[in-house]
Structures are given as C-alpha cells and as structure tokens.
Design an enzyme around this catalytic site. Structure first.
Site: not given
Ligand SMILES: NC(=O)c1ccc[n+]([C@@H]2O[C@H](COP(=O)([O-])OP(=O)(O)OC[C@H]3O[C@@H](n4cnc5c(N)ncnc54)[C@H](OP(=O)(O)O)[C@@H]3O)[C@@H](O)[C@H]2O)c1
Length: 260
Positions: A19, A42, A47, A136
């Site tokens: 995302w 994913d 996206y 969801n």
């Molecule tokens: N089905 C749905 O409705 C839905 C909704 C939301 C998300 N998703 C999917 O789930 C994926 C993950 O969720 P998300 O992107 O919302 O959040 P997440 O994976 O929980 O967090 C991503 C954030 O954390 C940072 N990060 C990554 N690794 C890290 C680490 N080891 N230590 C500290 N910070 C770290 C990243 O920054 P940097 O880039 O600077 O590392 C980014 O800002 C999405 O990308 C998407 O594919 C699905």
C-alpha cells in the site's frame, strides 16, 4: 519459509505489503524482497500499483510459480460483470495468467453479497485466481460469506497487531478453516519503542517489530508488513530463527486485551 495452510492454499507466513508504494520504488522493493527470500506479495486494485508489482516480480528473476501474489477487488466493482472485468484487468496489469489469492477488499451493501461471492467463485473456476477470500469482514459477515459462497474462502485479511484484540474473529476464521492474514501488522511502525515488545526483543536480540511479527506467525497468522527500505525488508523477514515462550506470547496478548 513457513506457510499457513487453508483449504489447499499454502500462504507464505510473511509477505510484503505494498500500500502507498508506486512506480519504480514499488518495483524495486518487490524485486529486492523476492531476492531476499520473500515469496508472498500483497497488492490491490485500489493501490494503483499492480503493474509495478508485476514488474518487480519479473525483475527479480524468481520463477512465477514460487511466488504467492494476492490482489483485491474494490467494492465499486462488486456487481458480477464489473467484478469479472476488473479481475481480468488486474491480472493483465500484473501480466500474469492468474493471481494466487483474490479478495473482496471491504464488505459492501451496494450489491447483495451472494451475487458478489458467486462472481468471485466464477473467476476462480475460470482460472483467474487460484484461491479466493475476503478482507475486513467481521464475525457475522464472515459466517454469512462462508454460508453463501459456492467455493471455500481461504482467508480473511484483517487489521491485526498487538494493540487490537482479534480473538473472536480469529476463532470465526478457524471454525471456517480460513487463514487469518494480518494487515498493518506492526501498527504502521508504532510498535517500535513499545516497552513490552522491546524488553522481550532484548532477550532474543530482536527488535519490537520482529517480536510482533513472530507473535503473529506463532499464532498461525500470516503477516504482510510494508516497508520502502531494504534494511527493513531483512529485519521484517528475520523472524524464523527464534521462538517466543508461552509467557511472552501471553504478555503480548495482554497489551491489546479488550481493545477492538
Ligand atoms: N485489506 C486492507 O484493507 C488493508 C488495509 C491496510 C493495509 N493492507 C495491506 O497490509 C500492508 C501492511 O499494512 P500497512 O502498510 O498499513 O502498515 P504496516 O506494515 O504495519 O507498517 C508500515 C509502516 O511501518 C514502517 N516500518 C516497516 N518496517 C518497520 C520496522 N521494522 N520498524 C519500524 N517501522 C517499520 C514503514 O515505514 P518505511 O517504509 O519507512 O520502512 C511504514 O511506514 C499494506 O501495505 C497493504 O498491503 C491491507
């Protein structure tokens, strides 16, 4: 790589979320992830990066059949003819013959659920998706979807991390034989600096993010952390060489107990 099995699907336990990643940054990070050993990516129609994800897959040189690709249908495409057309477009943008997992991105009341699920099953039968699932969906909707869908739903992709109690939904998924895939698994980076997670991490020489991802995978949940940084790709993937004790697992469950 550990896999989560559900209705014949073998979902790699750690995947890369994409995302907000687009263009060359997205292709490059997908390529790097696959080179580092990730085998699960994913994406979603919403996206606007399916083309970039497909490009990253080809740049990596990893054979197509070794990688598990998920995409999701946006609710504006839930009427059966729209769903079928939009999935063909998704697969075309990815330049694949089929995705491994196709999800309904969010529940919607615009189209009766039975009709949308019928169309989802149809595109699977036509070979555009190897497996189907939802995202969801709450407990009641998950049970309704399982009852209405002509084919098994292999997963519910849900918001899940240590600050959210998803016990009821995990139990509903388990009862349906469906896997849980955790999105925003590191609470968008907010687990970093968490006192409980960091203290547990110090014992294992791991970061709070690694402890969180390990906690999910040790429950049999798949997780799809996103990062745009190569060093964090490795960090988020290096969780298969340590184990949390039962006490550590329950200490992490206690952080979010009761928070829905
Ligand atoms: N089905 C749905 O409705 C839905 C909704 C939301 C998300 N998703 C999917 O789930 C994926 C993950 O969720 P998300 O992107 O919302 O959040 P997440 O994976 O929980 O967090 C991503 C954030 O954390 C940072 N990060 C990554 N690794 C890290 C680490 N080891 N230590 C500290 N910070 C770290 C990243 O920054 P940097 O880039 O600077 O590392 C980014 O800002 C999405 O990308 C998407 O594919 C699905």
């Amino acid at each position: 790589m550990q896999v989560i099995e559900a209705h014949g699907a073998r979902i790699p336990a750690i995947g890369l979320g994409t995302w907000e990643l687009r263009g060359r940054v997205c292709s490059r990070i997908v390529e790097q992830a696959l080179r580092l050993g990730y085998r699960h990516i994913d994406t979603a129609q919403m996206y606007d990066n399916e083309r970039d994800v497909g490009e990253g897959l080809r740049m990596s040189g990893v054979p197509r059949n070794e990688v598990f690709i998920t995409t999701k249908v946006w609710p504006t495409h839930f009427a059966p003819p729209d769903l079928e057309r939009s999935v063909k477009e998704s697969v075309g943008r990815l330049r694949l013959n089929a995705v491994d997992l196709l999800l309904l991105h969010w529940p919607s009341t615009r189209v009766p659920l039975a009709e949308t699920l019928g169309a989802l099953a149809k595109v699977k039968r036509e070979g555009l998706a190897r497996h189907i699932g939802v995202s969801n969906f709450d407990v009641a909707l998950m049970q309704e979807a399982v009852a209405l869908c002509p084919l098994p739903l292999v997963c519910n992709q849900i918001h899940y991390h240590p600050y959210l109690d998803q016990t009821a939904l995990r139990q509903a998924c388990a009862a349906a034989g469906a896997a849980v895939v955790a999105y925003s698994p590191i609470a968008k980076g907010n687990v970093r600096g968490d006192a409980v997670l960091s203290e547990i991490g110090a014992r294992h020489n791991k970061t709070a993010a690694q402890v969180t991802l390990r906690w999910l995978v040790q429950q049999g949940v798949a997780a799809i952390p996103r990062t745009s940084r190569v060093e964090r790709l490795s960090e988020n993937f290096s969780i298969f060489d340590f184990e949390l004790s039962p006490v550590e697992m329950s200490d992490i469950f206690a952080i979010g107990a009761g928070h829905r």
